[in-house]
Design an enzyme around this catalytic site. Structure first.
Site, short mmCIF file in Angstrom:
data_model
loop_
_atom_site.label_atom_id
_atom_site.label_comp_id
_atom_site.label_asym_id
_atom_site.label_seq_id
_atom_site.Cartn_x
_atom_site.Cartn_y
_atom_site.Cartn_z
NE ARG A 8 32.82 -44.89 30.00
CZ ARG A 8 33.33 -44.37 28.89
NH1 ARG A 8 33.34 -43.04 28.74
NH2 ARG A 8 33.82 -45.13 27.95
CD GLU A 9 28.75 -36.60 32.44
OE1 GLU A 9 27.66 -36.94 31.94
OE2 GLU A 9 29.30 -35.52 32.23
NE ARG A 32 6.84 -43.37 39.18
CZ ARG A 32 7.27 -43.47 40.42
NH1 ARG A 32 7.71 -42.39 41.07
NH2 ARG A 32 7.25 -44.63 41.05
CB ALA A 74 7.96 -49.82 43.73
CG LEU A 115 13.40 -44.33 46.74
CD1 LEU A 115 13.71 -42.88 47.10
CD2 LEU A 115 14.22 -44.77 45.53
CD GLU A 127 7.57 -48.03 50.04
OE1 GLU A 127 6.50 -47.57 49.58
OE2 GLU A 127 8.45 -47.31 50.55
CD GLU A 138 3.74 -47.29 46.68
OE1 GLU A 138 3.52 -48.12 45.77
OE2 GLU A 138 4.64 -46.42 46.61
N PRO A 190 22.43 -49.61 33.41
CG PRO A 190 23.15 -51.72 32.75
CD PRO A 190 21.91 -50.90 32.91
N GLY A 191 24.40 -48.29 32.01
CA GLY A 191 25.31 -47.43 31.26
C GLY A 191 25.65 -46.14 31.99
CD GLU A 238 16.80 -46.91 39.72
OE1 GLU A 238 15.69 -46.92 40.27
OE2 GLU A 238 17.03 -46.31 38.66
CD GLU A 250 4.08 -41.54 48.18
OE1 GLU A 250 3.93 -40.31 48.29
OE2 GLU A 250 5.19 -42.08 47.97
#
Length: 223
Positions: A54-55, A81, A93, A95, A110, A114, A132-133, A137, A160
């Site tokens: 599983r990676e 993106r 948003a 991190l 943020e 932003e 979730p596979g 995150e 930004e």
């Protein structure tokens, strides 16, 4: 005895475990470790005695903000993106990249950086496991109301510097979700949840509500 096809292609049936199997990690190897994520390969004990690779992409986690003003307009960010090769409509948003900082504080910071906004009222709309596979995150989306203008920092990062800030009615933003114009997962989930709260059909959670799936593996590496 009930059997099911082996998902790893071994071509044999295994007894159903009906949610009782423990997926023990037997071995783990780092493939890549970067600044905001890591990729590791785990060997996992599967039902029937098989082992499977599983990676897993470890991630810092993130927050996003549905900032709703007194005219029922929501703040959207138009941002490039690189992986998708285009600009997306998103929520403010960022991190969870400051050690020890509470998620709501990250969200507040943020929103200032932003969108140039502060808010007096904060609550939690939704928590999202983005994919979730293959990754741990998770993103917590906050609702912010009681907005006021504040000064944005003069110095910003490369991405930004290209941000476009826009306000649209919440109903219009929801329409953008349903038409496929907004595809960013925290924005999709957050806007639909905000609509339910705004209509009185749901209640948000407090800012310190339990966040079961908040990522910790990558942050633990730095510590």
């Amino acid at each position: 005895m009930d059997t099911s096809e082996n998902p790893d292609g071994a071509g044999r049936g295994v007894a159903r475990t009906n949610g009782e199997h423990e997926f023990e990690t037997l071995d783990s190897t780092d493939v890549y470790v970067g600044n905001i994520l890591a990729l590791r390969a785990d060997e996992v004990a599967m039902p029937g005695g098989a082992r499977a690779r599983r990676e897993v992409v470890e991630h810092l986690g993130a927050v996003a903000v549905v900032a709703l003003d007194e005219d029922d307009q929501v703040v959207l960010i138009h941002q490039y993106r690189y992986p998708l090769g285009r600009r997306l409509w998103e929520l403010p948003a960022g991190l969870l990249d400051v050690a020890g900082e509470e998620p709501v504080r990250t969200a507040q910071r943020e929103l200032v950086e932003e969108a140039g906004l502060a808010a007096t009222n904060w609550s939690v709309l939704v928590d999202i496991a983005t994919s979730p596979g293959f990754t741990d995150e998770s993103v917590r989306v906050f609702l912010a109301t009681g907005l006021s203008d504040v000064e944005r920092p003069a110095a910003v990062g490369d991405e930004e510097a290209d941000l476009v800030i826009h306000r649209v009615p919440l109903a219009e933003a929801v329409g953008m979700v349903l038409s496929g114009e907004i595809v960013n997962s925290p924005a999709v989930s957050g806007l639909l949840a905000a609509q339910e709260v705004h209509a009185g059909r749901a209640k948000p959670r407090p800012v310190d509500a339990a966040w079961r799936d908040r990522p910790s593996s990558f942050g633990s590496r730095a510590r």
